[in-house]
Design an enzyme around this catalytic site. Structure first.
Site, PDB file in Angstrom:
ATOM      1  N   GLY A 190       0.826  -1.205   0.000  1.00  0.00           N
ATOM      2  CA  GLY A 190       0.000   0.000   0.000  1.00  0.00           C
ATOM      3  C   GLY A 190       0.856   1.248   0.000  1.00  0.00           C
ATOM      4  N   GLY A 192      -0.218   4.329   0.195  1.00  0.00           N
ATOM      5  CA  GLY A 192      -1.059   5.446   0.632  1.00  0.00           C
ATOM      6  C   GLY A 192      -0.274   6.286   1.616  1.00  0.00           C
ATOM      7  N   GLU A 213       1.924  -1.468  -4.543  1.00  0.00           N
ATOM      8  CA  GLU A 213       0.623  -0.783  -4.537  1.00  0.00           C
ATOM      9  C   GLU A 213      -0.302  -1.445  -5.559  1.00  0.00           C
ATOM     10  N   VAL A 247      -0.886  -8.698  -5.005  1.00  0.00           N
ATOM     11  CA  VAL A 247      -0.134  -9.397  -3.957  1.00  0.00           C
ATOM     12  C   VAL A 247      -0.701 -10.800  -3.807  1.00  0.00           C
ATOM     13  N   SER A 279      -0.060  -1.504   5.019  1.00  0.00           N
ATOM     14  CA  SER A 279      -0.749  -0.209   5.186  1.00  0.00           C
ATOM     15  C   SER A 279      -1.754  -0.075   4.047  1.00  0.00           C
ATOM     16  N   GLY A 281      -5.111   0.628   4.498  1.00  0.00           N
ATOM     17  CA  GLY A 281      -6.321   1.289   4.967  1.00  0.00           C
ATOM     18  C   GLY A 281      -6.710   0.821   6.361  1.00  0.00           C
ATOM     19  N   ARG A 282      -7.756   1.433   6.894  1.00  0.00           N
ATOM     20  CA  ARG A 282      -8.160   1.159   8.274  1.00  0.00           C
ATOM     21  C   ARG A 282      -9.650   0.847   8.331  1.00  0.00           C
ATOM     22  N   ASP A 322     -13.110   8.532  13.112  1.00  0.00           N
ATOM     23  CA  ASP A 322     -12.816   7.401  12.219  1.00  0.00           C
ATOM     24  C   ASP A 322     -13.914   6.344  12.228  1.00  0.00           C
ATOM     25  N   HIS A 454       8.353  38.675   2.471  1.00  0.00           N
ATOM     26  CA  HIS A 454       9.477  38.268   1.614  1.00  0.00           C
ATOM     27  C   HIS A 454      10.751  38.151   2.440  1.00  0.00           C
TER      28      HIS A 454
HETATM   29  P1  FAD Z   1      -8.883   7.251  17.667  1.00  0.00           P
HETATM   30  O1  FAD Z   1      -7.789   8.228  17.669  1.00  0.00           O
HETATM   31  O2  FAD Z   1      -8.629   5.904  17.098  1.00  0.00           O
HETATM   32  O3  FAD Z   1      -9.322   7.090  19.189  1.00  0.00           O
HETATM   33  C1  FAD Z   1     -10.260   6.161  19.605  1.00  0.00           C
HETATM   34  C2  FAD Z   1     -10.015   5.853  21.064  1.00  0.00           C
HETATM   35  O4  FAD Z   1     -11.128   5.128  21.563  1.00  0.00           O
HETATM   36  C3  FAD Z   1      -8.789   4.986  21.315  1.00  0.00           C
HETATM   37  O5  FAD Z   1      -8.038   5.525  22.384  1.00  0.00           O
HETATM   38  C4  FAD Z   1      -9.381   3.635  21.723  1.00  0.00           C
HETATM   39  O6  FAD Z   1      -8.574   2.935  22.636  1.00  0.00           O
HETATM   40  C5  FAD Z   1     -10.673   4.085  22.401  1.00  0.00           C
HETATM   41  N1  FAD Z   1     -11.714   3.067  22.429  1.00  0.00           N
HETATM   42  C6  FAD Z   1     -12.177   2.310  21.406  1.00  0.00           C
HETATM   43  N2  FAD Z   1     -13.206   1.541  21.821  1.00  0.00           N
HETATM   44  C7  FAD Z   1     -13.383   1.817  23.143  1.00  0.00           C
HETATM   45  C8  FAD Z   1     -14.282   1.361  24.116  1.00  0.00           C
HETATM   46  N3  FAD Z   1     -15.238   0.464  23.832  1.00  0.00           N
HETATM   47  N4  FAD Z   1     -14.176   1.847  25.375  1.00  0.00           N
HETATM   48  C9  FAD Z   1     -13.218   2.768  25.684  1.00  0.00           C
HETATM   49  N5  FAD Z   1     -12.332   3.255  24.782  1.00  0.00           N
HETATM   50  C10 FAD Z   1     -12.433   2.785  23.533  1.00  0.00           C
HETATM   51  N6  FAD Z   1      -4.452  11.965  10.883  1.00  0.00           N
HETATM   52  C11 FAD Z   1      -4.112  13.258  10.669  1.00  0.00           C
HETATM   53  O7  FAD Z   1      -5.000  14.105  10.606  1.00  0.00           O
HETATM   54  N7  FAD Z   1      -2.809  13.634  10.540  1.00  0.00           N
HETATM   55  C12 FAD Z   1      -1.795  12.740  10.598  1.00  0.00           C
HETATM   56  O8  FAD Z   1      -0.627  13.114  10.475  1.00  0.00           O
HETATM   57  C13 FAD Z   1      -2.117  11.386  10.818  1.00  0.00           C
HETATM   58  N8  FAD Z   1      -1.140  10.464  10.896  1.00  0.00           N
HETATM   59  C14 FAD Z   1      -1.478   9.157  11.127  1.00  0.00           C
HETATM   60  C15 FAD Z   1      -0.455   8.228  11.154  1.00  0.00           C
HETATM   61  C16 FAD Z   1      -0.754   6.891  11.352  1.00  0.00           C
HETATM   62  C17 FAD Z   1       0.367   5.881  11.398  1.00  0.00           C
HETATM   63  C18 FAD Z   1      -2.101   6.496  11.556  1.00  0.00           C
HETATM   64  C19 FAD Z   1      -2.456   5.068  11.817  1.00  0.00           C
HETATM   65  C20 FAD Z   1      -3.125   7.426  11.524  1.00  0.00           C
HETATM   66  C21 FAD Z   1      -2.818   8.766  11.297  1.00  0.00           C
HETATM   67  N9  FAD Z   1      -3.813   9.733  11.217  1.00  0.00           N
HETATM   68  C22 FAD Z   1      -3.483  11.028  10.969  1.00  0.00           C
HETATM   69  C23 FAD Z   1      -5.236   9.388  11.407  1.00  0.00           C
HETATM   70  C24 FAD Z   1      -5.675   9.747  12.830  1.00  0.00           C
HETATM   71  O9  FAD Z   1      -4.838   9.060  13.751  1.00  0.00           O
HETATM   72  C25 FAD Z   1      -7.125   9.353  13.033  1.00  0.00           C
HETATM   73  O10 FAD Z   1      -7.920   9.919  12.018  1.00  0.00           O
HETATM   74  C26 FAD Z   1      -7.620   9.852  14.378  1.00  0.00           C
HETATM   75  O11 FAD Z   1      -6.868   9.299  15.426  1.00  0.00           O
HETATM   76  C27 FAD Z   1      -9.097   9.489  14.578  1.00  0.00           C
HETATM   77  O12 FAD Z   1      -9.517   9.969  15.809  1.00  0.00           O
HETATM   78  P2  FAD Z   1     -10.706   9.260  16.594  1.00  0.00           P
HETATM   79  O13 FAD Z   1     -10.883  10.051  17.844  1.00  0.00           O
HETATM   80  O14 FAD Z   1     -11.864   9.073  15.714  1.00  0.00           O
HETATM   81  O15 FAD Z   1     -10.185   7.793  16.948  1.00  0.00           O
HETATM   82  P1  NAI Z   2      -4.598   4.662   2.559  1.00  0.00           P
HETATM   83  O1  NAI Z   2      -6.023   4.508   2.238  1.00  0.00           O
HETATM   84  O2  NAI Z   2      -4.012   6.023   2.601  1.00  0.00           O
HETATM   85  O3  NAI Z   2      -3.723   3.825   1.539  1.00  0.00           O
HETATM   86  C1  NAI Z   2      -3.905   2.459   1.353  1.00  0.00           C
HETATM   87  C2  NAI Z   2      -3.273   2.065   0.035  1.00  0.00           C
HETATM   88  O4  NAI Z   2      -3.206   0.657  -0.029  1.00  0.00           O
HETATM   89  C3  NAI Z   2      -4.075   2.532  -1.169  1.00  0.00           C
HETATM   90  O5  NAI Z   2      -3.231   3.181  -2.078  1.00  0.00           O
HETATM   91  C4  NAI Z   2      -4.669   1.255  -1.720  1.00  0.00           C
HETATM   92  O6  NAI Z   2      -4.857   1.288  -3.111  1.00  0.00           O
HETATM   93  C5  NAI Z   2      -3.620   0.244  -1.323  1.00  0.00           C
HETATM   94  N1  NAI Z   2      -4.116  -1.125  -1.194  1.00  0.00           N
HETATM   95  C6  NAI Z   2      -5.255  -1.538  -0.590  1.00  0.00           C
HETATM   96  N2  NAI Z   2      -5.340  -2.884  -0.634  1.00  0.00           N
HETATM   97  C7  NAI Z   2      -4.216  -3.330  -1.259  1.00  0.00           C
HETATM   98  C8  NAI Z   2      -3.730  -4.621  -1.592  1.00  0.00           C
HETATM   99  N3  NAI Z   2      -4.388  -5.723  -1.273  1.00  0.00           N
HETATM  100  N4  NAI Z   2      -2.538  -4.698  -2.255  1.00  0.00           N
HETATM  101  C9  NAI Z   2      -1.846  -3.579  -2.568  1.00  0.00           C
HETATM  102  N5  NAI Z   2      -2.276  -2.337  -2.279  1.00  0.00           N
HETATM  103  C10 NAI Z   2      -3.440  -2.210  -1.627  1.00  0.00           C
HETATM  104  O7  NAI Z   2      -4.401   3.881   3.954  1.00  0.00           O
HETATM  105  P2  NAI Z   2      -3.199   3.839   4.981  1.00  0.00           P
HETATM  106  O8  NAI Z   2      -1.937   4.315   4.362  1.00  0.00           O
HETATM  107  O9  NAI Z   2      -3.264   2.493   5.589  1.00  0.00           O
HETATM  108  O10 NAI Z   2      -3.633   4.885   6.050  1.00  0.00           O
HETATM  109  C11 NAI Z   2      -4.912   4.779   6.669  1.00  0.00           C
HETATM  110  C12 NAI Z   2      -5.486   6.117   6.926  1.00  0.00           C
HETATM  111  O11 NAI Z   2      -4.830   6.723   8.038  1.00  0.00           O
HETATM  112  C13 NAI Z   2      -5.304   7.119   5.802  1.00  0.00           C
HETATM  113  O12 NAI Z   2      -6.268   6.977   4.807  1.00  0.00           O
HETATM  114  C14 NAI Z   2      -5.485   8.405   6.527  1.00  0.00           C
HETATM  115  O13 NAI Z   2      -6.850   8.643   6.678  1.00  0.00           O
HETATM  116  C15 NAI Z   2      -4.859   8.127   7.874  1.00  0.00           C
HETATM  117  N6  NAI Z   2      -3.487   8.651   7.890  1.00  0.00           N
HETATM  118  C16 NAI Z   2      -3.315   9.991   7.739  1.00  0.00           C
HETATM  119  C17 NAI Z   2      -2.056  10.534   7.737  1.00  0.00           C
HETATM  120  C18 NAI Z   2      -1.900  11.986   7.505  1.00  0.00           C
HETATM  121  O14 NAI Z   2      -2.905  12.701   7.558  1.00  0.00           O
HETATM  122  N7  NAI Z   2      -0.704  12.477   7.257  1.00  0.00           N
HETATM  123  C19 NAI Z   2      -0.866   9.721   7.933  1.00  0.00           C
HETATM  124  C20 NAI Z   2      -1.160   8.302   8.032  1.00  0.00           C
HETATM  125  C21 NAI Z   2      -2.438   7.830   8.046  1.00  0.00           C
END
Ligand code: FAD
Ligand code: NAI
Length: 475
Positions: A190, A192, A213, A247, A279, A281-282, A322, A454
């Site tokens: 992936g 992404g 990808e 894959v 990676s 998607g989620r 999310d 500037h």
């Molecule tokens: P979450 O942050 O997932 O929080 C949910 C919380 O609920 C967790 O603490 C969990 O433990 C808790 N929970 C779940 N079920 C229960 C339950 N039943 N009882 C009690 N607690 C519970 N987004 C950006 O905007 N910028 C970025 O740079 C960015 N980078 C990222 C990098 C990575 C590697 C990843 C994976 C994601 C990234 N994201 C980024 C996405 C961002 O992390 C999520 O969109 C964001 O955290 C969503 O917020 P949320 O509050 O919906 O859920």
């Molecule tokens: P993503 O949706 O950004 O990318 C997933 C990629 O995997 C896509 O390009 C898709 O075509 C590919 N893919 C899916 N299935 C596949 C398969 N079977 N084989 C090969 N390729 C495949 O998801 P990612 O990177 O896992 O991140 C999840 C989410 O977390 C993002 O969509 C974003 O919402 C959030 N995130 C945000 C960040 C930021 O704002 N800077 C940083 C990291 C995550």
């Protein structure tokens, strides 16, 4: 005896903790329940974003960028570095300290705003007359009742069918952020947002990185002119990106991971790596919520079904972030959290989905807001485009970082800005001006007439606006 609250927020990520604080600011008696544990079993509010997402990934991106600069770019400035090494374990320990500062900050904010925090897993027990009973299973079991419930339970990484995450060799974001030795060979499935950010971290530190990808286009959702520019830069840096792959079998043994894959031409290949980050998607997380007990409606992806205002099918139950439709971004979750708290308090909360910015924190950074050129064409909207390369920007030259451009798209008739797409230095910061412009429904001429400092990178945004009218001054 159950404890009674006006509002109970389930989940303490950016959606949940921000909703709890806003509801408390508006005079509500609020509880927030979050189950995330730190390495000592204590509370670690902040969700995915703070613990295994936005914050730790940016900490590692920063450390690895310093290493990259010292390895390859300091010499241009006349700075000689001898015997440069990376202590990946120390880098990860610093990242952990940054995460802890953020966890502690949220606990402090709860105290400051008089939000009652409960550490444990929350589940619905039953609907009551005018509210809901919620059980908290943690160190101590509690029963709470809330008139209004906000569900903000976030998302989890999606695994490839048949290849579960072991977090040693097959890594989700959690394992990918905890690797303490630079892998010689790293594979990612992936390309992404996570694939590019995590791939960049380890490529900078010396791993041989290959990203597989599935889709034929690189960053298909991004404006394709910007995506192509970014792809060129990543390939030049040494990231191997294979597009349009299928894959196949994945074999894991104690030495590493072997991935069979078919390339876009239909040829069979094998990728042998020390570690594999998946990676792709989620998925929305409702595990343990006991949604069935109250009839909370989920869709086929497991997301909680909500209307445009984050109302679920149940009276008094809302869901944000999310776990509902829309982009999985921390700032989107926060905006929904604020809007829901305000609606609960009788105000008119509002989220503008057309002006949610995206940022990919690679180098060059990629950031955008609004529609792409491809979307405008598909929507049949007549537009004018202006681009300005950082190569022609004095500050970018002084920084030694001239890759990329700002691209502005404006309505051909009204000149309203419809989208801005940036690849280049500090795109994450430059996009804020463009979001504001679009929120105020500014025209490209408005930006073109605003005085920008500037030398600054932001002059490129002004020049892109001038370019819409074919009158750049510096290119
Ligand atoms: P979450 O942050 O997932 O929080 C949910 C919380 O609920 C967790 O603490 C969990 O433990 C808790 N929970 C779940 N079920 C229960 C339950 N039943 N009882 C009690 N607690 C519970 N987004 C950006 O905007 N910028 C970025 O740079 C960015 N980078 C990222 C990098 C990575 C590697 C990843 C994976 C994601 C990234 N994201 C980024 C996405 C961002 O992390 C999520 O969109 C964001 O955290 C969503 O917020 P949320 O509050 O919906 O859920
Ligand atoms: P993503 O949706 O950004 O990318 C997933 C990629 O995997 C896509 O390009 C898709 O075509 C590919 N893919 C899916 N299935 C596949 C398969 N079977 N084989 C090969 N390729 C495949 O998801 P990612 O990177 O896992 O991140 C999840 C989410 O977390 C993002 O969509 C974003 O919402 C959030 N995130 C945000 C960040 C930021 O704002 N800077 C940083 C990291 C995550």
């Amino acid at each position: 005896m159950s404890k009674k609250f006006d509002v109970i927020v389930i989940g303490g990520g950016p959606g949940g903790y921000i909703a709890a604080i806003r509801a408390a600011q508006l005079g509500k008696n609020v509880a927030c329940i979050d189950e995330w544990k730190n390495s000592k079993g204590g509370p670690a509010p902040g969700g995915t974003c703070t613990n295994v997402g936005c914050i730790p990934s940016k900490a590692l991106l920063q450390s690895s960028e310093h290493f990259e600069q010292a390895s390859h770019h300091f010499a241009d400035h006349g700075i000689e570095v001898k015997g440069l090494t990376i202590d990946a374990a120390k880098m990860v320990a610093r990242k952990d300290a940054v995460v802890k500062q953020n966890n502690d900050g949220i606990l402090y904010l709860f105290k400051k705003n008089k939000v009652s925090f409960f550490h444990g897993r929350a589940s619905f027990v039953k609907a009551l007359d005018g509210g809901y009973e919620i059980k908290v299973a943690g160190a101590a079991e509690e029963t709470l009742t809330g008139q209004k419930i906000i569900v903000a339970t976030g998302s989890n990484a999606r695994a490839l069918p048949g290849t579960p995450f072991d977090e040693v060799q097959v890594l989700s974001n959690e394992g990918a952020l905890a690797v303490t030795q630079v892998p010689k060979k790293l594979g990612l499935i992936g390309s992404g947002v996570i694939g590019l950010e995590m791939g960049s971290v380890w490529r900078r530190l010396g791993s041989e990185v290959t990203i597989l990808e599935g889709l034929p286009d690189f960053l298909g959702a991004v404006d394709q002119q910007i995506a192509k520019e970014a792809q060129k830069a990543f390939v030049k840096q040494g990231l191997k990106i294979e597009l349009g792959v299928k894959v196949g079998d994945i074999k894991v043994n104690e030495h590493g991971v072997s991935v069979n894959w078919i390339n876009a031409k239909g040829e069979a290949n094998t990728l042998d790596v020390d570690k594999l980050i998946v990676s792709i998607g989620r998925v929305p997380n409702t595990i343990g919520l006991n949604a069935d007990a109250v009839g909370l409606k989920l869709d086929e992806r497991g997301a909680i079904v909500v209307d445009g205002d984050c109302r679920t099918n149940l009276p008094g139950v809302w869901a944000v972030g999310d776990v509902v439709r829309g982009p999985m971004l921390a700032h989107k979750a926060e905006e929904e959290g604020v809007a829901v708290a305000e609606r609960i308090a009788g105000q008119h909360g509002h989220v503008n989905f057309n002006t949610i910015p995206w940022v990919i924190y690679t180098s060059p950074e990629i950031a955008w807001v609004g529609r792409t050129e491809q979307q405008l064409k598909a929507d049949g909207v007549a537009f004018r485009a202006g681009t300005f390369p950082f190569l022609a920007n004095g500050r970018a030259r002084a920084l030694g970082d001239t890759t990329g451009m700002v691209k502005m798209l404006a309505d051909a008739t009204t000149d309203e800005i419809l989208g801005v797409h940036i690849v280049g230095p500090m795109a994450s910061e430059l996009i804020a001006e463009c979001v504001m412009a679009m929120e105020f429904r500014a025209s490209s001429e408005d930006i073109a007439r605003i005085c920008h400092a500037h030398p600054s990178l932001s002059e490129s945004t002004k020049e892109a606006a001038l370019a819409v009218d074919k009158r750049t001054l510096n290119f």
